[in-house]
Write an enzyme that holds these catalytic residues in place. Sequence first.
Site, PDB file in Angstrom:
ATOM      1  N   ASP A 198      10.857  23.429  11.648  1.00 45.38           N
ATOM      2  CA  ASP A 198      11.343  24.761  12.224  1.00 45.38           C
ATOM      3  C   ASP A 198      10.750  24.712  13.613  1.00 45.38           C
ATOM      4  OD1 ASP A 198      12.124  27.582  12.505  1.00 45.38           O
ATOM      5  OD2 ASP A 198      10.022  28.204  12.463  1.00 45.38           O
ATOM      6  N   ASP A 221       7.053  28.540   9.658  1.00 44.25           N
ATOM      7  CA  ASP A 221       6.502  29.839   9.541  1.00 44.25           C
ATOM      8  C   ASP A 221       6.909  30.766   8.609  1.00 44.25           C
ATOM      9  OD1 ASP A 221       8.163  30.141  11.523  1.00 44.25           O
ATOM     10  OD2 ASP A 221       7.284  32.035  11.840  1.00 44.25           O
ATOM     11  N   ASP A 270      11.324  28.193  16.170  1.00 41.64           N
ATOM     12  CA  ASP A 270      10.689  29.220  16.692  1.00 41.64           C
ATOM     13  C   ASP A 270       9.444  29.654  15.639  1.00 41.64           C
ATOM     14  OD1 ASP A 270      12.014  29.845  19.146  1.00 41.64           O
ATOM     15  OD2 ASP A 270      13.760  30.558  17.962  1.00 41.64           O
TER      16      ASP A 270
END
Length: 226
Positions: free
Chosen positions: A8, A181, A10
């Site tokens: 991922d 996240d 961002d």
Amino acid sequence: MFKVILWDVDGTLLNFDKAEKYALRQCFAKFDLKECTDAMISRYAEINKRYWKRLEAGEITKEQVLLERFSEFFQKEHIRCDKIKEFNDEYQVRLGDKIFFNDDSKSLLERLKGKAKQYAVTNGTYVAQKRKLENSGLDVLFDGIFISDQIGYEKPDIRFFDHIWKQTGVYEKDDVLIVGDSLTSDMQGGNNTGIRCCWYNPEDKENNTNVKIDYLIHDLNEVEFL
């Protein structure tokens, strides 16, 4: 070491909160709006997260996310802005102006290059992600970049991952790790496609979902030893 790592962008490789703060202030200045305070940015961030979660749940479109989040924000802040689309367009560009790495992530990807196939998997817009990846130098470290705008589906939709396998070839599920996240986007997406899930959780948040986590890390460099 896993043969394939899906990263991922961002909130994982890059610090989105810092980029968001910079981009908003640049846009406020360009559109001659009032001072953009830290408190305002925090309120906007909560609105933004809520809209992205609705997108992940399939409740709204990305176009609605990009425009309606700002409409709601300006309304609640009593700010008059008649150019919501233009504001968002500028915001997408400004998000890629400055690069803020988490845990010196670029060095980590450099060390892993050649040891594992590394792919970027992101729900961000094409404009913002292309600028971020190019300006950060991460683009040349990936074996492939997958942006939801181009694919037509968002994480955690299994069709997002099906597109990846069509482009890369199918791997054994135990050989693939997704690192991110977001429980509702990255980790749920990993669950949906049956691959190993590594939750990047530097703030030590609680998992109050039914999402299965295989690895919990607080520093990205821990991935090198999984």
